[in-house]
Design an enzyme around this catalytic site. Sequence first.
Site, PDB file in Angstrom:
ATOM      1  N   ASP A   1      75.701  83.833 -16.102  1.00  0.00           N
ATOM      2  CA  ASP A   1      74.712  83.369 -15.115  1.00  0.00           C
ATOM      3  C   ASP A   1      73.526  82.710 -15.813  1.00  0.00           C
ATOM      4  OD1 ASP A   1      72.734  83.069 -13.190  1.00  0.00           O
ATOM      5  OD2 ASP A   1      72.982  85.072 -12.322  1.00  0.00           O
TER       6      ASP A   1
ATOM      7  N   LYS B   1      59.624  87.310 -10.331  1.00  0.00           N
ATOM      8  CA  LYS B   1      60.668  88.317 -10.539  1.00  0.00           C
ATOM      9  C   LYS B   1      60.595  88.925 -11.937  1.00  0.00           C
ATOM     10  CE  LYS B   1      65.691  88.691  -9.969  1.00  0.00           C
ATOM     11  NZ  LYS B   1      66.859  87.879  -9.530  1.00  0.00           N
TER      12      LYS B   1
ATOM     13  N   ASP C   1      69.518  86.730  -2.046  1.00  0.00           N
ATOM     14  CA  ASP C   1      69.412  86.541  -3.490  1.00  0.00           C
ATOM     15  C   ASP C   1      67.952  86.200  -3.749  1.00  0.00           C
ATOM     16  OD1 ASP C   1      69.334  85.679  -6.103  1.00  0.00           O
ATOM     17  OD2 ASP C   1      70.713  83.985  -5.838  1.00  0.00           O
TER      18      ASP C   1
ATOM     19  N   GLU D   1      73.627  91.541  -9.294  1.00  0.00           N
ATOM     20  CA  GLU D   1      73.980  90.136  -9.103  1.00  0.00           C
ATOM     21  C   GLU D   1      75.408  89.803  -9.556  1.00  0.00           C
ATOM     22  OE1 GLU D   1      70.664  88.084 -10.916  1.00  0.00           O
ATOM     23  OE2 GLU D   1      69.324  88.797  -9.336  1.00  0.00           O
TER      24      GLU D   1
HETATM   25  P1  ADP Z   1      67.619  81.547 -10.500  1.00  0.00           P
HETATM   26  O1  ADP Z   1      68.834  82.411 -10.394  1.00  0.00           O
HETATM   27  O2  ADP Z   1      66.883  81.724 -11.790  1.00  0.00           O
HETATM   28  O3  ADP Z   1      66.726  81.645  -9.323  1.00  0.00           O
HETATM   29  P2  ADP Z   1      69.234  79.159  -9.941  1.00  0.00           P
HETATM   30  O4  ADP Z   1      70.572  79.754 -10.095  1.00  0.00           O
HETATM   31  O5  ADP Z   1      68.829  78.695  -8.611  1.00  0.00           O
HETATM   32  O6  ADP Z   1      68.097  80.033 -10.589  1.00  0.00           O
HETATM   33  O7  ADP Z   1      69.167  77.910 -10.966  1.00  0.00           O
HETATM   34  C1  ADP Z   1      68.081  77.081 -11.032  1.00  0.00           C
HETATM   35  C2  ADP Z   1      68.257  76.144 -12.204  1.00  0.00           C
HETATM   36  O8  ADP Z   1      69.440  75.370 -12.012  1.00  0.00           O
HETATM   37  C3  ADP Z   1      67.128  75.145 -12.352  1.00  0.00           C
HETATM   38  O9  ADP Z   1      66.760  75.058 -13.717  1.00  0.00           O
HETATM   39  C4  ADP Z   1      67.738  73.842 -11.904  1.00  0.00           C
HETATM   40  O10 ADP Z   1      67.175  72.730 -12.549  1.00  0.00           O
HETATM   41  C5  ADP Z   1      69.177  74.024 -12.304  1.00  0.00           C
HETATM   42  N1  ADP Z   1      70.092  73.175 -11.546  1.00  0.00           N
HETATM   43  C6  ADP Z   1      70.280  73.156 -10.219  1.00  0.00           C
HETATM   44  N2  ADP Z   1      71.200  72.244  -9.869  1.00  0.00           N
HETATM   45  C7  ADP Z   1      71.610  71.667 -11.019  1.00  0.00           C
HETATM   46  C8  ADP Z   1      72.552  70.621 -11.345  1.00  0.00           C
HETATM   47  N3  ADP Z   1      73.246  69.998 -10.405  1.00  0.00           N
HETATM   48  N4  ADP Z   1      72.712  70.312 -12.648  1.00  0.00           N
HETATM   49  C9  ADP Z   1      72.015  70.941 -13.603  1.00  0.00           C
HETATM   50  N5  ADP Z   1      71.114  71.899 -13.372  1.00  0.00           N
HETATM   51  C10 ADP Z   1      70.910  72.272 -12.099  1.00  0.00           C
HETATM   52 MG    MG Z   2      70.121  83.760  -9.908  1.00  0.00          MG
END
Ligand code: ADP
Ligand code: MG
Length: 600
Positions: A190, A69, A7, A167
């Site tokens: 998402d 990205k 991912d 995704e």
């Molecule tokens: P991406 O797909 O854009 O790479 P992710 O799915 O990894 O991103 O999500 C990252 C986001 O999720 C960040 O903004 C992070 O602060 C938030 N995040 C991660 N864990 C938590 C949580 N436990 N509660 C709230 N927000 C969270």
């Molecule tokens: Mg993602």
Amino acid sequence: MAILGIDLGTTNSLIGAVDSGFPILLANAEGHRSIPSAIHFPDSGDPVVGEAALRQRALSADRVVTSVKRLMGKRLAEVERDRHPYPLTADNEGYVRVALGNKGSLSPEEISALILKELKASAEAAMGTTMDRAVITVPAYFNDAQRQATKRAGGLAGLTVERIVNEPTAAALAFGLHRSKDHARIAVYDLGGGTFDISILEIHDGVFHVLSTNGDTYLGGDDIDHAISEHLWQAYQSNKFTLAEQDATLQIKFRAEAEAAKIALSEASSQLIRMPFVEADKHFEYTLTRETLDQLARPIVERTKALCLRALHDAKLKLDQLDEVLLVGGSTRMPLVRQFVTDLFQQEANTSQHPDETVAMGAVIQGGILSGTLRNIVLLDVTPLSLGIESFGGLMNVIIPRNTTIPAKAGEMFTNAVPDQTSMLVRVLQGEREMARDNWELGQVEVPFTPGPKGSARIGVQFQIDENGILEVLTRDTKTNTDTVLEVKNAAIDVDDKRVEAMISESVDHAFDDMSERVFTEAKLKSEELLPAVDQALALIGDQLDNTDRQEIQDATEAVKQALANRNATELKQANAELDDATQQLAALLMQKALADASA
Ligand code: ADP
Ligand code: MG
């Protein structure tokens, strides 16, 4: 040999593989299963990826690349420059590059390749072996340029990208939805760090179709962090601190505190933020409650509503037609988001998987299916293009339409166009164009049959595609039961995405011309049957017609010949119909004669 599942996220990236029959995510040396998609380019020395890169943000913001990205496959004119704290430039064709001062510039795929290299290295360390094949996920809305850029990034990192997977499809795989036997319609919500994607999928017998997608590439957890840090800054100012403006370092500190508090508040109901010695000997302390967080985040989360409704509308679905709503992305860990989604979709969202790991897990599962290490999962494929044979007049006669689930079997009956023909050439074609010559030939076979008058032969042609995509063409002379078999290995489904897209867009471009050519060819075949039949009937019983009838038939025959010469489809169809009309009386006389002959 195992295939890696990756991912490659805007904010965080993850990698995994099937190990001893189980799909797992692989942790790096620090024990983290997810690394920030951030790269620091120091003035001297190699680039640094992940957590260590993020830590450099306070010192050299313009040398820490995040959210690369969003730049994949994009022209400079298409990106929101102020959302990227590092300088951007363009190449000769206008595509974005990241400017790195004395280090020149790099393309988004070159930078993504550094993240992929880091992931690959930690996966190899965890598995204790080299691995160079991968499945990489991309948002469903990614266009061809963005998908190609992702593929190139993989290549630059020393990976053979076996498949690019959407995704939401990967997420649905991780939720085990490919096992749903019947029809299932699902929404994948998402909300990540910087982007929001909503996708509506349909799963039928294990095959995934993306019905619609929508989203916002500048909406996510980052915006919530920003709102919290603005709030903190206000609290800070009203706390009699002397700083009138946040400098870059303080801004980054606030953002980091804001995100940490937000994450804590997904479990806790209040969180104490402490920033000691923020100004000389002064400390800043503030208690953020879940309630305040929700107030700050709500307007941001609300922005997803219209996008979800639009996606549903585009998928032509009503809320109650959705069987599942899946939560994906780190930000859906927030209770506010979960409640919001439940209210919006009027059903409890499925939270059975870790929202930030589902996409990677799905990529791993897809890799396992491709490499054959996850044998108990059957993921059916579909035919990317139509399969058929050439029929009279050089037309494409489709036997298995595009998007048919394989394995598949279908057949049709054909006859001879010419009297006393002794064989028929079956040309197996693949493509979406109306004329055989514009499609691709997969093979051909000469089918012999017993000669006879026109239309007397009965040749069955059957297409069968097995689960490996092998097409078998069986032809049978039903009079003698003689079979001829032609095997076309892997041609049926093994077409690369680019050629499929090119074929489909060509067929759309030529739809109008192709259609009129088909109409003309069909009308011409009809004329070629009508004209000799009329001649024969006239010779036989023409003398029984009155002069007006005979004249009318002659005029109509002339009109058909004229239209044939003009190659005009509409005119020919009209002329055929008129000839049909004009010969009503003749046909009736012919029938009477046949009856009289029979009873005589
Ligand atoms: P991406 O797909 O854009 O790479 P992710 O799915 O990894 O991103 O999500 C990252 C986001 O999720 C960040 O903004 C992070 O602060 C938030 N995040 C991660 N864990 C938590 C949580 N436990 N509660 C709230 N927000 C969270
Ligand atoms: Mg993602």
